[in-house]
Design a protein around this motif. Sequence first.
Motif, PDB file in Angstrom:
ATOM      1  N   GLN A 199      -0.977  -2.435  10.201  1.00  0.00           N
ATOM      2  CA  GLN A 199      -1.864  -3.585  10.349  1.00  0.00           C
ATOM      3  C   GLN A 199      -1.405  -4.738   9.463  1.00  0.00           C
ATOM      4  OE1 GLN A 199      -5.571  -1.717   9.396  1.00  0.00           O
ATOM      5  NE2 GLN A 199      -5.948  -1.009  11.495  1.00  0.00           N
TER       6      GLN A 199
ATOM      7  N   THR B   1       0.837  -1.218   0.000  1.00  0.00           N
ATOM      8  CA  THR B   1       0.000   0.000   0.000  1.00  0.00           C
ATOM      9  C   THR B   1       0.863   1.255   0.000  1.00  0.00           C
ATOM     10  OG1 THR B   1      -1.813  -1.109   1.148  1.00  0.00           O
ATOM     11  CG2 THR B   1      -1.730   1.297   1.293  1.00  0.00           C
TER      12      THR B   1
ATOM     13  N   ASP C 240      -2.617   1.490   7.878  1.00  0.00           N
ATOM     14  CA  ASP C 240      -2.895   0.331   7.041  1.00  0.00           C
ATOM     15  C   ASP C 240      -1.652  -0.549   6.914  1.00  0.00           C
ATOM     16  OD1 ASP C 240      -4.891  -0.835   4.879  1.00  0.00           O
ATOM     17  OD2 ASP C 240      -2.903  -0.794   3.934  1.00  0.00           O
TER      18      ASP C 240
END
Length: 390
Positions: free
Chosen positions: A187, A26, A184
């Motif tokens: 995680q 990401t 994000d």
Amino acid sequence: MTGGLDRTKLLAARFRAAQDRPYLATALFSLTVVESRQVPTMGVDRRWRCYVSPDFVDRLPVPQLAAVWIHEVAHLLRDHHGRADQLSDAGRHDHFRVNVAQDCEINDDLLADQLPLPVDRVEPKTFGLPDGLLFEQYLPLLPPSVVGHEGIDCGSGAHGLGRPWETGSSGGVSEVEAGAIRRDTAQAVRAHTRSRGTVPAGWARWAADILEPRVDWRRALTGAVREAAAWASGAVDYTYHRPSRRSSAMRTVVLPSLRQPVPRVAIVVDTSGSMGDAQLAAALAEVSGVLRAVGIGGNRVTVLSCDADVHVVRRVHTVGEVQLAGGGGTDMRVGVSHALKVRPHFVLVLTDGYTPWPDAPLESTRVIAGLIGGNAPQPPSWITTIQIDD
């Protein structure tokens, strides 16, 4: 001089980096590529734009380019530019040294992960330093011989100083979006660790800091005391010591005036055998600064030394005048009950938490608990609780 940027090779390297380290995908694909012949190698700005030298791409094989992609995005994920902004003027005056210290923080993790960084990289052992430190720790340890070199410049996304090749502050990724990308990614790091257990220790620690941020207890304590002091200052009452000016209109009646009291604070200090002297000294020093900051002084502070009984009660002008005694069992209920005799507006209890507490909220008095040390039992929910690190 070669031709233009070989984007196919560059993007293939990014794809490889994301495929090999999927927890960073990401973040890697959030970077916008900007071709620049001014940037020495690759660098990032605060808006997640990645500036790339065509010559640099031409001379590196794809596996090394993939490692450099991860290096650059690590500057942004670890918020190096935000942390650099917090350095003292003396600490951030040489952005090159800051950049070198940041590279040390990143590259030890990347090398432990067996990423093929270019041979001209810097790492902690380059300077005889241990692995595993933050760049703020590496910075003062770098030898004086580490001076500016145009070959090392990862841009304002690292050291915080705008560079000539950067395109400005508009566009790109906003601070809010950057925060979401970091969460994000953190995680994803945690999920990858649970499923495969192959994430370097530095990335695991970073993810834990993002997902379970540590609160600055000094700031939290200051905020709690300020709130309690403001609440106490707003507790106006009537007094006849200074009659109301409206009494002149009613000759036979003396009206009381409103007064706004200066807050009184009682500090109950746990001096039981489980409390360390160093812990108490540090906490009392911080409390002294907090009280000065909120303007509570003079004879408005009462300090009580308490274990299972109250040993010393003294009204002090500064917390530095406190005399501590005790060393037995622990029962802060005794200290809080004794503190109420001086009618404080709020009571601050410094303890390791291993104590019984009053059963119900106190009438007209707030209680703040400063819990010293880790794993302390939590007080009742009606008590404002601040965790104080060892």
